[in-house]
Design a protein around this motif. Structure first.
Motif, PDB file in Angstrom:
ATOM      1  N   GLU A  40       0.835  -1.572   0.057  1.00  0.00           N
ATOM      2  CA  GLU A  40       0.154   0.455  -0.231  1.00  0.00           C
ATOM      3  C   GLU A  40       0.431   1.676   0.320  1.00  0.00           C
ATOM      4  O   GLU A  40       2.061   1.363   0.145  1.00  0.00           O
ATOM      5  CB  GLU A  40      -1.051   0.289   0.666  1.00  0.00           C
ATOM      6  N   THR A  41       0.159   2.396  -0.612  1.00  0.00           N
ATOM      7  CA  THR A  41       1.163   4.145  -0.055  1.00  0.00           C
ATOM      8  C   THR A  41       0.408   4.022   0.882  1.00  0.00           C
ATOM      9  O   THR A  41      -0.981   4.345   0.945  1.00  0.00           O
ATOM     10  CB  THR A  41       0.909   4.700  -1.505  1.00  0.00           C
ATOM     11  N   ILE A  42       1.189   5.503   1.616  1.00  0.00           N
ATOM     12  CA  ILE A  42       0.515   6.410   2.514  1.00  0.00           C
ATOM     13  C   ILE A  42       1.552   7.485   2.548  1.00  0.00           C
ATOM     14  O   ILE A  42       2.833   7.933   2.083  1.00  0.00           O
ATOM     15  CB  ILE A  42       0.779   5.342   3.987  1.00  0.00           C
ATOM     16  N   HIS A  43       0.406   8.401   3.505  1.00  0.00           N
ATOM     17  CA  HIS A  43       1.477   9.743   2.570  1.00  0.00           C
ATOM     18  C   HIS A  43       1.385  10.166   4.563  1.00  0.00           C
ATOM     19  O   HIS A  43       0.432  10.146   5.438  1.00  0.00           O
ATOM     20  CB  HIS A  43       0.843  11.040   2.269  1.00  0.00           C
ATOM     21  N   GLY A  44       2.961  10.951   5.204  1.00  0.00           N
ATOM     22  CA  GLY A  44       2.555  11.261   6.397  1.00  0.00           C
ATOM     23  C   GLY A  44       4.163  12.287   6.541  1.00  0.00           C
ATOM     24  O   GLY A  44       5.039  12.175   5.844  1.00  0.00           O
ATOM     25  N   VAL A  45       3.996  12.758   7.754  1.00  0.00           N
ATOM     26  CA  VAL A  45       5.342  13.929   8.278  1.00  0.00           C
ATOM     27  C   VAL A  45       5.812  12.875   8.917  1.00  0.00           C
ATOM     28  O   VAL A  45       5.222  12.173   9.792  1.00  0.00           O
ATOM     29  CB  VAL A  45       4.464  14.378   8.777  1.00  0.00           C
ATOM     30  N   VAL A  46       7.363  12.967   8.646  1.00  0.00           N
ATOM     31  CA  VAL A  46       8.271  12.261   9.821  1.00  0.00           C
ATOM     32  C   VAL A  46       7.606  12.579  11.189  1.00  0.00           C
ATOM     33  O   VAL A  46       8.691  14.146  11.122  1.00  0.00           O
ATOM     34  CB  VAL A  46      10.015  11.814  10.335  1.00  0.00           C
ATOM     35  N   TYR A  47       7.805  11.733  12.387  1.00  0.00           N
ATOM     36  CA  TYR A  47       7.733  12.047  13.284  1.00  0.00           C
ATOM     37  C   TYR A  47       8.679  11.402  14.369  1.00  0.00           C
ATOM     38  O   TYR A  47       9.734  12.813  15.340  1.00  0.00           O
ATOM     39  CB  TYR A  47       5.918  11.735  14.366  1.00  0.00           C
ATOM     40  N   MET A  48       9.355  10.732  14.406  1.00  0.00           N
ATOM     41  CA  MET A  48      10.964  10.060  14.206  1.00  0.00           C
ATOM     42  C   MET A  48      11.306   9.942  13.459  1.00  0.00           C
ATOM     43  O   MET A  48      10.547   8.564  12.914  1.00  0.00           O
ATOM     44  CB  MET A  48      10.105   9.546  15.664  1.00  0.00           C
ATOM     45  N   VAL A  49      12.948   9.702  13.543  1.00  0.00           N
ATOM     46  CA  VAL A  49      13.896   8.315  12.920  1.00  0.00           C
ATOM     47  C   VAL A  49      14.729   7.904  13.804  1.00  0.00           C
ATOM     48  O   VAL A  49      15.355   8.687  15.106  1.00  0.00           O
ATOM     49  CB  VAL A  49      14.569   9.735  11.656  1.00  0.00           C
ATOM     50  N   GLU A  50      14.558   6.548  13.867  1.00  0.00           N
ATOM     51  CA  GLU A  50      15.480   5.930  14.705  1.00  0.00           C
ATOM     52  C   GLU A  50      16.531   5.088  13.764  1.00  0.00           C
ATOM     53  O   GLU A  50      16.783   4.274  12.513  1.00  0.00           O
ATOM     54  CB  GLU A  50      14.479   4.933  15.292  1.00  0.00           C
ATOM     55  N   THR A  51      17.695   5.263  14.154  1.00  0.00           N
ATOM     56  CA  THR A  51      18.885   4.456  13.361  1.00  0.00           C
ATOM     57  C   THR A  51      18.743   2.272  15.160  1.00  0.00           C
ATOM     58  O   THR A  51      19.443   2.815  15.721  1.00  0.00           O
ATOM     59  CB  THR A  51      20.459   5.286  13.120  1.00  0.00           C
ATOM     60  N   ILE A  52      19.310   1.881  13.889  1.00  0.00           N
ATOM     61  CA  ILE A  52      19.580   0.619  14.764  1.00  0.00           C
ATOM     62  C   ILE A  52      20.571  -0.590  14.439  1.00  0.00           C
ATOM     63  O   ILE A  52      20.761  -0.465  13.024  1.00  0.00           O
ATOM     64  CB  ILE A  52      18.081  -0.358  14.893  1.00  0.00           C
ATOM     65  N   LEU A  53      22.056  -0.303  15.283  1.00  0.00           N
ATOM     66  CA  LEU A  53      22.643  -1.192  15.043  1.00  0.00           C
ATOM     67  C   LEU A  53      22.249  -2.864  14.247  1.00  0.00           C
ATOM     68  O   LEU A  53      21.480  -3.373  14.763  1.00  0.00           O
ATOM     69  CB  LEU A  53      22.933  -1.696  15.758  1.00  0.00           C
ATOM     70  N   GLY A 100       5.297   0.514   0.780  1.00  0.00           N
ATOM     71  CA  GLY A 100       5.559  -1.019   0.877  1.00  0.00           C
ATOM     72  C   GLY A 100       4.525  -1.935   1.617  1.00  0.00           C
ATOM     73  O   GLY A 100       3.579  -1.655   1.237  1.00  0.00           O
ATOM     74  N   SER A 101       4.979  -2.466   2.174  1.00  0.00           N
ATOM     75  CA  SER A 101       4.006  -4.434   2.784  1.00  0.00           C
ATOM     76  C   SER A 101       3.542  -3.199   4.287  1.00  0.00           C
ATOM     77  O   SER A 101       4.665  -3.841   5.036  1.00  0.00           O
ATOM     78  CB  SER A 101       4.886  -5.398   2.091  1.00  0.00           C
ATOM     79  N   ARG A 102       2.671  -4.104   4.652  1.00  0.00           N
ATOM     80  CA  ARG A 102       1.753  -3.315   5.649  1.00  0.00           C
ATOM     81  C   ARG A 102       2.194  -5.183   6.309  1.00  0.00           C
ATOM     82  O   ARG A 102       1.522  -5.906   6.014  1.00  0.00           O
ATOM     83  CB  ARG A 102       0.568  -3.235   6.046  1.00  0.00           C
ATOM     84  N   ILE A 103       2.748  -5.063   7.480  1.00  0.00           N
ATOM     85  CA  ILE A 103       2.668  -6.744   7.830  1.00  0.00           C
ATOM     86  C   ILE A 103       1.775  -6.600   9.658  1.00  0.00           C
ATOM     87  O   ILE A 103       2.081  -4.522  10.202  1.00  0.00           O
ATOM     88  CB  ILE A 103       4.137  -7.305   8.134  1.00  0.00           C
ATOM     89  N   THR A 104       2.874  -8.073  10.208  1.00  0.00           N
ATOM     90  CA  THR A 104       2.034  -7.488  12.122  1.00  0.00           C
ATOM     91  C   THR A 104       3.568  -8.230  12.645  1.00  0.00           C
ATOM     92  O   THR A 104       3.531  -9.033  12.377  1.00  0.00           O
ATOM     93  CB  THR A 104       1.013  -7.812  12.193  1.00  0.00           C
ATOM     94  N   HIS A 105       3.669  -7.449  13.674  1.00  0.00           N
ATOM     95  CA  HIS A 105       5.160  -7.784  13.871  1.00  0.00           C
ATOM     96  C   HIS A 105       4.978  -7.652  15.255  1.00  0.00           C
ATOM     97  O   HIS A 105       5.101  -6.277  16.072  1.00  0.00           O
ATOM     98  CB  HIS A 105       6.688  -6.971  13.546  1.00  0.00           C
ATOM     99  N   GLU A 106       4.748  -8.853  16.409  1.00  0.00           N
ATOM    100  CA  GLU A 106       5.053  -8.482  17.922  1.00  0.00           C
ATOM    101  C   GLU A 106       3.913  -7.695  18.371  1.00  0.00           C
ATOM    102  O   GLU A 106       3.731  -6.607  18.981  1.00  0.00           O
ATOM    103  CB  GLU A 106       6.061  -7.583  18.486  1.00  0.00           C
ATOM    104  N   ARG A 107       2.639  -8.486  17.196  1.00  0.00           N
ATOM    105  CA  ARG A 107       1.596  -7.503  18.009  1.00  0.00           C
ATOM    106  C   ARG A 107       1.362  -5.691  17.320  1.00  0.00           C
ATOM    107  O   ARG A 107       0.410  -5.152  17.712  1.00  0.00           O
ATOM    108  CB  ARG A 107       0.278  -7.940  18.836  1.00  0.00           C
ATOM    109  N   LYS A 108       2.608  -5.319  16.493  1.00  0.00           N
ATOM    110  CA  LYS A 108       2.066  -4.318  16.133  1.00  0.00           C
ATOM    111  C   LYS A 108       2.375  -4.405  14.721  1.00  0.00           C
ATOM    112  O   LYS A 108       3.122  -4.836  13.423  1.00  0.00           O
ATOM    113  CB  LYS A 108       3.675  -3.525  16.644  1.00  0.00           C
ATOM    114  N   GLU A 109       1.548  -2.897  13.735  1.00  0.00           N
ATOM    115  CA  GLU A 109       1.585  -3.177  11.937  1.00  0.00           C
ATOM    116  C   GLU A 109       3.099  -1.839  12.237  1.00  0.00           C
ATOM    117  O   GLU A 109       3.516  -1.202  12.782  1.00  0.00           O
ATOM    118  CB  GLU A 109       0.486  -2.347  11.832  1.00  0.00           C
ATOM    119  N   LEU A 110       2.957  -2.440  10.530  1.00  0.00           N
ATOM    120  CA  LEU A 110       4.514  -1.525  10.728  1.00  0.00           C
ATOM    121  C   LEU A 110       4.376  -1.860   8.864  1.00  0.00           C
ATOM    122  O   LEU A 110       4.305  -2.487   8.103  1.00  0.00           O
ATOM    123  CB  LEU A 110       5.756  -3.063  11.092  1.00  0.00           C
ATOM    124  N   ILE A 111       5.899  -0.908   8.475  1.00  0.00           N
ATOM    125  CA  ILE A 111       5.320  -1.010   6.732  1.00  0.00           C
ATOM    126  C   ILE A 111       7.146  -1.279   6.556  1.00  0.00           C
ATOM    127  O   ILE A 111       7.568  -0.493   7.196  1.00  0.00           O
ATOM    128  CB  ILE A 111       4.805   0.274   6.404  1.00  0.00           C
TER     129      ILE A 111
END
Length: 146
Positions: A40-53, A100-111
């Motif tokens: 799907e395609t979504i539009h939005g404003v970046v609220y937070m950017v996180e970097t993970i090692l 992107g692809s909307r999935i459910t991971h650990e009961r939370k939605e993620l694209i």
């Protein structure tokens, strides 16, 4: 006294290592959960950017939290170095279109992002099956180092 300080330090260090392993092991799960049926395609404003090692501590992955009229959406983007190579910066306050692809991971939605558009610039991340486009770039970079 030194034994107590050493024990506290070792416990703190162990907890930090375990926390980092838990965060980084999730990254590779996202790649295997990509589902072409949920693109799907979504539009939005970046609220937070996180970097993970990553688990192999080779690079950091970028995750975003977008806000739009429907609420918030968590977005798994890809490696920081891939964005750098493509001169594509993501900052809080940026207006984005994410496909992107909307999935459910650990009961939370993620694209899992396939493509991000910002101010007329386009960053392709994955193909239609979810294969990361940076894999080929990474292999080329490694072969050029040898």
């Amino acid at each position: 006294m030194k034994k107590i300080q050493l024990s506290v330090w070792l416990i703190t260090f162990s907890i930090a290592i375990l926390s980092a392993q838990n965060n980084t092991s999730r990254l590779h799960l996202f790649e295997t959960k990509f589902n072409a049926e949920t693109i799907e395609t979504i539009h939005g404003v970046v609220y937070m950017v996180e970097t993970i090692l990553t688990a192999d501590k080779d690079y950091c992955c970028i995750h975003l939290q977008l806000e739009n009229n429907d609420g918030q959406a968590n977005v798994h983007v890809g490696p920081d170095w891939y964005l750098d190579e493509n001169h594509f910066e993501l900052r809080k306050g940026d207006m984005l279109q994410v496909t992107g692809s909307r999935i459910t991971h650990e009961r939370k939605e993620l694209i899992i992002a396939m493509n991000i558009e910002k101010n007329g610039s386009n960053l392709p991340l994955r193909n239609e099956e979810g294969y990361p486009l940076w894999q080929e770039c990474r292999e080329n970079l490694k072969s050029n180092k040898h």
